[in-house]
Motif scaffolding. Structure first.
Motif, short mmCIF file in Angstrom:
data_model
loop_
_atom_site.label_atom_id
_atom_site.label_comp_id
_atom_site.label_asym_id
_atom_site.label_seq_id
_atom_site.Cartn_x
_atom_site.Cartn_y
_atom_site.Cartn_z
N LYS A 16 1.14 -1.14 -0.21
CA LYS A 16 0.50 -0.05 0.08
C LYS A 16 0.40 1.13 -0.19
CE LYS A 16 -0.58 -0.17 4.84
NZ LYS A 16 -1.47 0.11 6.37
N HIS A 17 2.13 1.17 0.82
CA HIS A 17 2.60 2.10 0.30
C HIS A 17 3.45 2.61 -0.58
CE1 HIS A 17 3.05 2.23 4.96
NE2 HIS A 17 2.78 0.97 5.20
N ARG A 20 1.20 4.78 -2.90
CA ARG A 20 1.19 5.40 -2.66
C ARG A 20 2.01 6.75 -3.37
NH1 ARG A 20 1.63 5.02 2.94
NH2 ARG A 20 -0.92 5.28 2.53
#
Length: 282
Positions: A16-17, A20
């Protein structure tokens, strides 16, 4: 690659990082995400407006994907990475690259044979302060290197190692270790990136405060190629968790930093502290 580089992310825990970062990067497009957790998958796809799939083959056959970021459990990195590079995609793999040296060597050989690019996630090397420290050490500003010490007193609850997304952590088969292999790998990398290779190690480890296979605390004594001595300790037992701390010193000075912050920049050549004051203001 085209002006817009298309990315796909496999595994949406740490992934998920990655999503982003890709979304905020210029000339980068998040094309697809892949995970076996449907809820996590759909939520991420909706957030970034990208393709969602549980099938790796869908990613590897997508012509809009130039780069694949692998952020699955560590013990799967090479298995998936080999498929990525065989499909002619460039590869970014979460730390560690895998959990054994032979597997990592196999992946590197496959990358070279496929003629694609590959990179690992060691973001500490991109921190401006770490770059300043490395340049100073490598440039001889500390004189003869004497001591290199890395401490990582972190904390993880038992629940971190449990459930659908946690049960692989702290296992030998999928994590390759615990506080040293998983959390401590960035500190291991940073010490050697700044101060050079380690030539000998002795240490101890154990499980003290969690129900896991691998270590939740490790302590090591290091001898660097330069002759400097060092220490490295990692733990996930230090409630409530504290910042990483790096101490490096030589015959002409010393540097001390915590996670993202400089504590001291002491050089014999800077007796009035002008340079240190400037560094602390940054």
């Amino acid at each position: 690659m085209s002006a817009e580089t298309g990315f796909a992310v496999i595994g949406l825990g740490m992934g998920k990082h990655h999503c982003r970062a890709i979304h905020s990067a210029p000339q980068a497009t998040l094309v697809a995400v892949c995970d076996i957790d449907e809820e996590r998958l759909q939520g991420t796809a909706e957030e970034y407006g990208c393709v969602a799939t549980t099938n790796l083959a869908d990613v590897l056959t997508n012509d809009d994907v130039d780069v694949v970021n692998v952020a699955t459990p560590s013990g799967l990195h090479t298995e998936i990475g080999l498929q990525v590079v065989a499909a002619g995609k460039h590869l970014i793999v979460e730390k560690p690259a895998d959990i054994t040296a032979p597997r990592i060597a196999e992946l590197i050989a496959a990358v070279d044979a496929a003629g694609v690019k590959a990179a690992g996630i060691f973001q500490s090397r991109l921190d401006p302060l770490n770059i300043e420290i490395r340049n100073a050490v490598q440039g001889g500003r500390l004189g003869r290197l004497i001591g290199v010490h890395g401490h990582l007193p972190w904390y993880r609850k038992q629940t971190y190692y449990e459930g659908a997304h946690g049960s692989w952590k702290g296992t030998w088969a999928m994590d390759g270790g615990g506080s040293l292999m998983n959390q401590g790998v960035h500190t291991v990398d940073l010490l050697q990136w700044v101060a050079g290779r380690v030539t000998s190690v002795m240490g101890m480890f154990g499980v003290f405060n969690h129900e896991i296979e691998a270590e939740d605390q490790s302590v090591a004594l290091l001898r660097f190629e330069s002759g400097a001595l060092g220490t490295l300790y990692t733990t996930t037992c230090a409630y409530p968790g504290h910042n990483q701390r790096i101490t490096i010193y030589g015959s002409e000075g010393s540097f001390v930093k915590t996670e993202g912050a400089l504590e001291s920049w002491k050089l014999l050549a800077d007796e009035e502290g002008t340079e240190e004051a400037d560094m602390l203001r940054r």
